[in-house]
Design a protein around this motif. Structure first.
Motif, PDB file in Angstrom:
ATOM      1  N   THR A  26       0.819  -1.215   0.000  1.00 16.76           N
ATOM      2  CA  THR A  26       0.000   0.000   0.000  1.00 16.76           C
ATOM      3  C   THR A  26       0.850   1.262   0.000  1.00 16.76           C
ATOM      4  O   THR A  26       0.598   2.188  -0.781  1.00 16.76           O
ATOM      5  N   TRP A 399      -0.409   4.015   6.897  1.00 14.15           N
ATOM      6  CA  TRP A 399       0.004   4.422   5.539  1.00 14.15           C
ATOM      7  C   TRP A 399       0.971   5.609   5.604  1.00 14.15           C
ATOM      8  O   TRP A 399       1.673   5.897   4.642  1.00 14.15           O
TER       9      TRP A 399
ATOM     10  N   PRO B 104      -7.735  -0.010  -2.560  1.00 18.45           N
ATOM     11  CA  PRO B 104      -7.457   1.248  -1.878  1.00 18.45           C
ATOM     12  C   PRO B 104      -8.669   1.924  -1.246  1.00 18.45           C
ATOM     13  O   PRO B 104      -8.512   2.836  -0.466  1.00 18.45           O
ATOM     14  N   GLN B 133      -3.257   5.671  -6.651  1.00 15.79           N
ATOM     15  CA  GLN B 133      -2.546   4.391  -6.551  1.00 15.79           C
ATOM     16  C   GLN B 133      -2.470   3.666  -7.881  1.00 15.79           C
ATOM     17  O   GLN B 133      -1.491   2.989  -8.165  1.00 15.79           O
TER      18      GLN B 133
END
Lengths: 451, 523
Positions: A26, A399, B104, B133
């Protein structure tokens, strides 16, 4: 209530810290994606940006946060709000009169001008980080900002949400905020801070106090705030012990008793009589008067308040600056401006209008990935910011890793300082303090026909 | 003997003067009261008053959409790109399905058994994480169908805000700062003030102290007169009270359907305000009631007698006749009914004289009307026009003898306090009703007569009433936010308080004076 129960359940097991593999996937996708957009490898997202933070301002901030340099293909200076900073520009000297690149340009800013026995604080850049509480943002974001503040010999404010233990190692660069809910205000947190900030009001919601929604008041947040998990927390307005300048003075005396060396900042919003408020704060003992304009950032605020209550910072700065000059106290107090200050250009314009320096909040968040989607308060998911910024969600907050965030901000500040020096150089000023109140160096860009 | 003041509501012309007045029903006794009796009687009266106390509140409740607005965003996912990603990640993260299938979006746009292959754009909030992303196969686009709603004044932003307010009945709260333009024309050029420390009142989301939003409709004398015996000899207040400073106006254009009339009738009754409806509609549907304001043409003034339950009847100019004041019509209507007579006056040339004449003749309610972009016939915006009307009456020394309603251009919650600051007692709502009920407009939204719109095909009355109630609840709560920030305890005190506002143009003149190129805040 059902959603809240889901969240509580989730916190008790369903939502967990991401595995190393998921974290790797991620964070790399986010970071690579931001760079690809900022470097122009893909077209600008059509839904990105608004009048104040245009797509180019956001992307240029990402560019600077990645590279430490200003972009040459993106407008990193102004938005399209059609007024204020976006209609002001500089009257640069002819190129032949610009200072040489080799010439040192001083961007230091002293914060204590009263000549008293309190901390003599000087920061290397004329700005520091504004208050964003633990709860409204994650510990990782707070630590990223604090680490960067240390790197730049500057500060960042706790906001009103307590003092996560991790922050103590960086306490020399952390401002403790005292606001109306007194969350996190303890003897230790007052004594730890070189600067104490009294928040009377916030530009985005002046006169309305604060509100942390239940979904974001998780167990850790509640522990630091001394509250019950998953219960909404209000910071009322105003301080219920303050109804006059004399009461305000007592507040400052109280801090002085607990931490005699701390210098005192008073954060107010921008009503019609902001000049009177400012002079009152000075006489009450404030070293810093922090003006937070109506277009400032927030984790959650009524839309009607953001747009309508109190004035934009561009209009408040000259009002206060001139009034303090008339009162003969301008050089004894530091005016810090915030609330819609986005770029190095905005900072320079704010100083030219009469501020000494600025406070940044949203700019820091944008540097770490914020797209200003306005779902900081939780959004429909209730989990908060999907970028991991304005959230304490166990998974999402990962994140933003602290060192990555700090490095992004370091790069961003590097580019911003470069740009500030570039402006000063073109104005023939070797010191940012010489820019204060120099409205003669500004020009107003009127509307073109048909605009 | 009397041990407490009799607080019987003063009835005037079918209305109640002060709603807060409470009749507690005294028990008159002969002879002096003992201390115990006095205490018991005081306690009984106190209990009776307390039991009758009702704190005004608008009950809101989220309702489903009937005809939802186009969603803010369109989400486009390239299926080939997504398949490639899954293939690539299946190798890279072999066996770790939680990683391979992680998407995401935290809002569920890509959730479900087939994940991103069938995205759910209605869940998209525009965070753009997916597009950032996966720039090679995800696109999030502003929905053009939403952007084209409304017109240059009543924008898709206003319509979307009204829609949200009517759906949820809450104050819209979001993160991040203001996203719009700096100041702007019309109402956007006015900011409201706040008090930094001096203020005892706060309601809204905190719900601690009362901030009143009630307004009095009618007139009161500028002074009281007494005869030689000390008794009142002159006129007395002729007023009734509504609980919010906004009323529903005549539906513009072709919107005045019986269905809509029925909805504004029930909603105005529920929240204790007024609804202006065409008198023919009122008569045909049998809606005559204290909350209904029948609107009659001047030529039909004698028909005022047909609405015995109305507290207020408005007269409007008749087709083909000059705008505004018609003394004969007013006299006829006054003869025909005990209800107050209000006069609708458009901001056409000479409106000041017509308003002055009407007030001089004893009209207690003036309803001022601009076009739906908030402009008078000379292009002046309503904030200036309302201010002019208010100041004119002040100069004449009779501001309190009349109530000023005003409408035109009121399409946002912030417009209500700004119009009141400009001098109104209450604003009138027109287009917001259409958009609260998820109606759609066709063509111009400027001239009342030309407005054309459609409401959802099957307009459920309960649903529609709740939507309108929600809108009113949300707007009232937002008014409380504004009043609370100012430290004002009741909306009546906001009327004409220009000092509680700031005009961006003036602030710019003060701040940017002397800066090269600055020639005035509007330029």
């Amino acid at each position: 209530m059902a959603m809240l129960q889901d969240l509580v359940d989730a916190y008790k097991g369903k939502i967990v810290k991401p595995s190393d593999a998921l974290l790797h996937k991620t964070t790399h996708l986010i970071q690579d994606g931001m760079n690809a957009r900022a470097f122009g490898e893909y077209e600008k997202p059509k839904a990105l940006g608004d009048a104040r933070w245009t797509d180019e301002l956001i992307l240029s901030t990402w560019y600077m946060a990645e590279t430490g340099e200003v972009p040459d293909k993106l407008n990193f200076k102004t938005g399209k709000s059609d007024g204020g900073f976006d209609r002001l520009d500089f009257q640069f000297l002819p190129e032949s009169d610009w200072l040489e690149h080799s010439e040192a340009i001083d961007t230091k800013l002293p914060l204590n001008r009263r000549g008293d026995k309190k901390n003599k604080i000087e920061i290397d850049i004329p700005w520091y980080g504004g208050g964003m509480s633990y709860g409204s943002v994650s510990v990782n974001v707070m630590m990223s900002r604090a680490k960067n503040a240390k790197q730049w010999n500057s500060f960042m404010s706790t906001g009103e949400g307590g003092y996560p233990p991790e922050l103590y190692e960086l306490k020399e660069n952390v401002i403790t905020q005292v606001a109306t809910g007194y969350f996190g205000v303890e003897e230790e947190t007052i004594q730890a801070a070189p600067i104490i900030e009294f928040k009377y009001a916030q530009g985005a919601k002046p006169g309305l106090g604060g509100h942390l929604l239940a979904a974001k008041a998780g167990e850790e947040v509640a522990k630091l705030r001394g509250s019950v998990p998953f219960v909404s927390l209000f910071s009322p307005f105003p301080f219920h012990s303050t109804y006059s300048v004399e009461d305000h003075s007592k507040h400052l005396d109280w801090i002085e008793t607990v931490n005699p060396k701390a210098i005192l900042s008073v954060k107010v919003s921008t009503p019609h009589d902001v000049d009177m408020v400012a002079v009152g704060s000075y006489y009450a003992g404030a070293h810093i008067i922090h003006l937070d304009g109506g277009y400032g950032g927030t984790g959650a605020a009524p839309e009607i308040a953001k747009k309508n209550i109190a004035m934009p910072i561009e209009l408040a700065i000259p009002k206060v600056h001139k009034f303090l000059q008339k009162e003969g106290v301008r050089d004894k107090v530091t005016i810090i401006a915030s609330g819609g200050v986005r770029t190095a250009d905005d900072i320079a314009k704010a100083i030219a209008l009469g501020a000494d320096g600025c406070v940044l909040g949203t700019t820091d968040l944008v540097g770490m990935g914020c797209t200003r989607c306005s779902n900081c308060e939780g959004g429909p998911s209730g989990r908060g910011c999907p970028w991991g910024l304005t959230t304490t969600d166990i998974e999402l907050q990962e994140w933003v890793q602290q060192d990555w965030g700090a490095k992004r901000l370091d790069n961003l500040y590097t580019a911003m300082q470069w740009r500030l020096r570039d402006i000063l150089r073109k104005l023939g000023l070797s010191n940012v303090r010489e820019l204060r109140g120099r409205t003669d160096l500004l020009k107003y860009i009127g509307k073109e026909a048909g605009e | 003997m009397i041990i407490a003041l009799l607080r019987t509501p003063a009835r005037i012309r079918g209305g109640i003067m002060l709603e807060s007045a409470t009749h507690v029903g005294l028990q008159v006794t002969d002879g002096p009261l003992s201390i115990d009796q006095f205490g018991a009687e005081s306690a009984r009266i106190g209990r009776a008053i307390a039991d009758r106390y009702h704190r005004y509140h608008i009950e809101t409740e989220e309702v489903d959409d009937a005809d939802p607005l186009p969603h803010r965003f369109l989400v486009k996912v390239g299926k080939v790109g997504l398949a490639k990603l899954i293939g690539k990640e299946s190798l890279k993260y072999f066996g770790q399905f939680d990683v391979i299938l992680a998407r995401p979006c935290t809002y569920g746009v890509f959730s479900g058994p087939v994940g991103g292959f069938v995205p759910k754009p209605k869940l998209c909030v525009g965070c753009l994480r997916c597009e950032v992303q996966h720039p090679d196969f995800v696109k999030v686009l502003p929905n053009p169908d939403l952007l084209k709603l409304g017109d240059s004044y009543t924008t898709h932003g206003h319509i979307a805000a009204i829609d949200e307010e009517a759906k949820k009945g809450m104050v819209p709260v979001r993160g991040q700062g203001y996203r719009g333009r700096f100041g702007g024309p019309g109402f956007d050029g006015m900011l409201t003030d706040m008090s930094e420390i001096v203020r005892p009142s706060r309601d809204g989301i905190h719900g601690r102290e009362l901030i009143g939003t009630a307004v009095d409709i009618g007139g009161k004398p500028m002074h009281l007169s007494f005869d030689s015996n000390g008794k009142l000899s002159g006129s007395t207040p002729e007023m009734f009270t509504i609980q919010v400073p906004f009323i529903f106006d005549l539906p513009p254009g072709d919107l005045g359907t019986p269905q809509l009339a029925s909805v504004v009738d029930s909603t105005s009754r529920r929240i204790d305000t007024l609804a202006c409806l065409d008198a023919h509609t009122v008569a045909r549907l049998g809606l005559d009631a204290p909350n209904i304001v029948p609107v009659l043409d001047n030529t039909e003034a004698s028909r005022a007698s047909e609405f015995p339950n109305a507290r207020l009847i408005e007269l409007r100019s008749s087709p083909g006749r000059p705008w505004g004041w018609d003394a004969a019509g007013f006299d006829i209507a006054t003869e025909a009914t005990d209800a107050m007579i209000g006069i609708r006056i458009h901001f056409e040339e000479g409106w000041q004289d017509r308003m002055s004449q009407a007030v001089e003749s004893g009209v207690k309610v003036i309803h001022l009307l601009a076009d739906l972009h908030g402009c008078g016939s000379d292009g002046t915006f309503v904030t200036e026009l309302f201010k002019e009307a208010h100041l004119l009456l002040l100069e004449q020394g009779r501001r309190d003898t009349v109530t000023l309603f005003g409408g035109g251009g009121i399409v946002g919650a912030d417009h209500v306090p700004k119009a009141i600051i400009s001098g109104l007692d209450a604003v009138t709502l027109d287009l917001p009703v259409l958009f609260a009920l998820q109606g759609r407009s066709n063509g111009s939204l400027r001239q009342r007569k030309q407005v054309s719109g459609t409401l959802p095909r099957h307009l459920d009355r309960d649903w529609a009433e709740q939507r309108l109630t929600n809108l009113c609840g949300s707007w009232r709560d937002q008014l409380l936010e504004i009043l609370g920030a100012m430290g004002i305890r009741e909306v009546r005190r906001l009327r004409g308080e220009f000092g509680r506002s700031m005009v961006v143009k003036h602030l710019e003149d003060e701040a940017f004076e002397g800066i090269a190129g600055y020639v005035g805040g509007d330029c």
